[in-house]
Design a protein around this motif. Structure first.
Motif, PDB file in Angstrom:
ATOM      1  N   UNK A 108      14.441 110.948  -0.115  1.00 33.78           N
ATOM      2  CA  UNK A 108      15.515 110.648   0.833  1.00 33.78           C
ATOM      3  C   UNK A 108      14.998 110.234   2.203  1.00 33.78           C
ATOM      4  N   UNK A 109      13.760 110.625   2.533  1.00 35.24           N
ATOM      5  CA  UNK A 109      13.219 110.319   3.859  1.00 35.24           C
ATOM      6  C   UNK A 109      12.017 109.386   3.790  1.00 35.24           C
ATOM      7  N   UNK A 110      11.040 109.750   2.988  1.00 40.15           N
ATOM      8  CA  UNK A 110       9.782 109.008   2.957  1.00 40.15           C
ATOM      9  C   UNK A 110       9.903 107.717   2.163  1.00 40.15           C
ATOM     10  N   UNK A 111      10.447 107.803   0.952  1.00 42.56           N
ATOM     11  CA  UNK A 111      10.471 106.623   0.087  1.00 42.56           C
ATOM     12  C   UNK A 111      11.791 106.484  -0.670  1.00 42.56           C
ATOM     13  N   UNK A 112      12.876 106.187   0.036  1.00 44.24           N
ATOM     14  CA  UNK A 112      14.180 106.031  -0.630  1.00 44.24           C
ATOM     15  C   UNK A 112      14.253 104.784  -1.501  1.00 44.24           C
ATOM     16  N   UNK A 113      13.275 103.874  -1.358  1.00 46.52           N
ATOM     17  CA  UNK A 113      13.273 102.639  -2.149  1.00 46.52           C
ATOM     18  C   UNK A 113      12.194 102.658  -3.228  1.00 46.52           C
ATOM     19  N   UNK A 114      11.829 103.834  -3.701  1.00 39.03           N
ATOM     20  CA  UNK A 114      10.794 103.943  -4.721  1.00 39.03           C
ATOM     21  C   UNK A 114      11.130 103.114  -5.955  1.00 39.03           C
ATOM     22  N   UNK A 115      10.088 102.559  -6.556  1.00 38.65           N
ATOM     23  CA  UNK A 115      10.259 101.760  -7.774  1.00 38.65           C
ATOM     24  C   UNK A 115       9.944 102.581  -9.020  1.00 38.65           C
ATOM     25  N   UNK A 116       9.740 103.877  -8.861  1.00 33.24           N
ATOM     26  CA  UNK A 116       9.405 104.735  -9.996  1.00 33.24           C
ATOM     27  C   UNK A 116      10.534 104.723 -11.013  1.00 33.24           C
ATOM     28  N   UNK A 117      10.258 104.273 -12.252  1.00 31.45           N
ATOM     29  CA  UNK A 117      11.322 104.142 -13.256  1.00 31.45           C
ATOM     30  C   UNK A 117      11.744 105.460 -13.879  1.00 31.45           C
ATOM     31  N   UNK A 118      11.062 106.556 -13.551  1.00 34.32           N
ATOM     32  CA  UNK A 118      11.390 107.841 -14.146  1.00 34.32           C
ATOM     33  C   UNK A 118      12.677 108.437 -13.604  1.00 34.32           C
TER      34      UNK A 118
END
Length: 380
Positions: A108-118
């Motif tokens: 929610x703070x560091x990487x809200x746009x993560x591409x992790x498919x899990x």
């Protein structure tokens, strides 16, 4: 994996470190596997790398047996339970709360746009976080995936005093008989896969075998299956270590490992093609208590045992960090995946870098926590 005494056994320290590295590596492969047909190359890289390290958890279970079986004379059941299970509860509760908080902060703070498919970042809301903070009393969740081992380990601790009494008076032949029966249970998942093709339709829709049904999950082999076999096997190998030469060991164990790896990796790919989306079937190929993973675990264990590594201070210190690294590393696999999510890096390089980064950050965190009395109990 969890033992309170830091016994000065060099090859056991080596086993701890190797098993921990394999666990971290396995979890760094998972996001690549999760791409499936969306990115076939990533999927295949994740499968063939992840399949290589499946012995990780069985090695931890076997290490525990080497250190704790047989239970020391004079140790009562109550004392054993209090000492072993009691030392697990605090880390289990702490990390069951800490890991969801860490994941929530990251997504929610560091990487809200993560591409992790899990995962779906939209699942990380304050309301879902609240549920994660207390439902560990029932089971682990995605954020605390590695903690499934602690729930299982408690079960092993519960049964240890019982099998310890038997092991101390059982003959070598009797122990081998039990191990042969356990070996049969390692193929049961595959029998369950094949049975429907031979006309088996289950019992009122329940596809269990040998007495399993909706009102009974305890089939014929229930009580001799699972990780208890790894405990007995480790005890047997400690009491009756193989006297094979390195040449004989290589001639037997190398083909055994390769065959197990081939079934694990290729079988996973083939199963995905024939049963797309059937994650239950896919997991069978990666079962820690499947015959193919056993074929990989046995060679690694006996090879490290034969090395008989002399006790070394640096190795003992590294081994002392492994329990904490196992507990805390999972959230850092997300960070490492995002950190190296760039097309300039080959997928295998991304996995290697992610594993190295995850292990390093986790080890540093555990080292810092071990320096303070208040936090030491959660990582050691």
């Amino acid at each position: 994996m969890k033992v309170s005494e830091r016994e000065n056994i060099g090859w056991i320290d080596m086993l701890r470190v190797v098993a921990c590295i394999l666990v971290v590596f396995a979890h760094c492969c998972d996001p690549f596997v999760a791409h499936f047909d969306a990115n076939r190359e990533m999927f295949l890289t994740g499968v063939f790398c992840g399949s290589l390290v499946r012995p990780c958890v069985p090695l931890f279970a076997m290490m525990t047996a080497v250190l704790l079986l047989p239970i020391k004379p004079g140790t009562t059941v109550n004392r054993f339970y209090s000492k072993r299970i009691g030392r697990i509860i605090k880390p289990l509760v702490f990390w069951s709360i800490a890991l969801p908080l860490m994941a929530f902060f990251y997504f929610t703070v560091v990487s809200p746009d993560t591409a992790n498919p899990q995962l779906s970042v939209s699942d990380y809301t304050q309301s879902t976080l609240f549920g994660r903070l207390y439902t560990f009393i029932f089971n682990f969740n995605f954020d605390t995936t590695p903690l499934w081992y602690l729930y299982m380990l408690i079960g092993l601790y519960i049964i240890m005093p019982i099998i310890s009494s038997w092991l101390t008076q059982a003959s070598r032949k009797e122990i081998k008989t039990v191990l042969y029966i356990w070996g049969m249970t390692l193929v049961l998942p595959y029998i369950k896969m094949v049975a429907p093709t031979l006309g088996y339709t289950g019992n009122y829709g329940h596809m269990g075998l040998f007495g399993e049904c909706d009102w009974n999950v305890y089939g014929s082999f229930y009580y001799i299956s699972g990780f208890i076999g790894y405990l007995i096997l480790a005890y047997y190998l400690k009491e009756y270590p193989l006297d094979w030469s390195w040449k004989k060991m290589a001639a037997i164990c190398l083909p055994m490992f390769i065959a197990g790896y081939a079934v694990t990796s290729v079988g996973y790919v083939v199963t995905n093609e024939y049963f797309p989306g059937n994650y239950a079937y896919l997991e069978i190929l990666w079962y820690f208590t499947g015959i193919n993973v056993f074929m990989m675990t046995f060679p690694v264990f006996v090879a490290i045992q034969k090395l008989d590594t002399a006790p070394r201070k640096w190795l003992s210190k590294a081994a002392g960090l492994t329990f904490g690294v196992y507990l805390c590393h999972f959230t850092f696999t997300f960070l490492s995946y995002d950190l190296y999510d760039t097309p300039e890096l080959p997928y295998i390089v991304r996995i290697l870098l992610a594993a190295a980064t995850t292990a390093t950050i986790s080890a540093l965190l555990v080292w810092v926590m071990s320096k303070f009395r208040l936090t030491r109990i959660f990582v050691s």
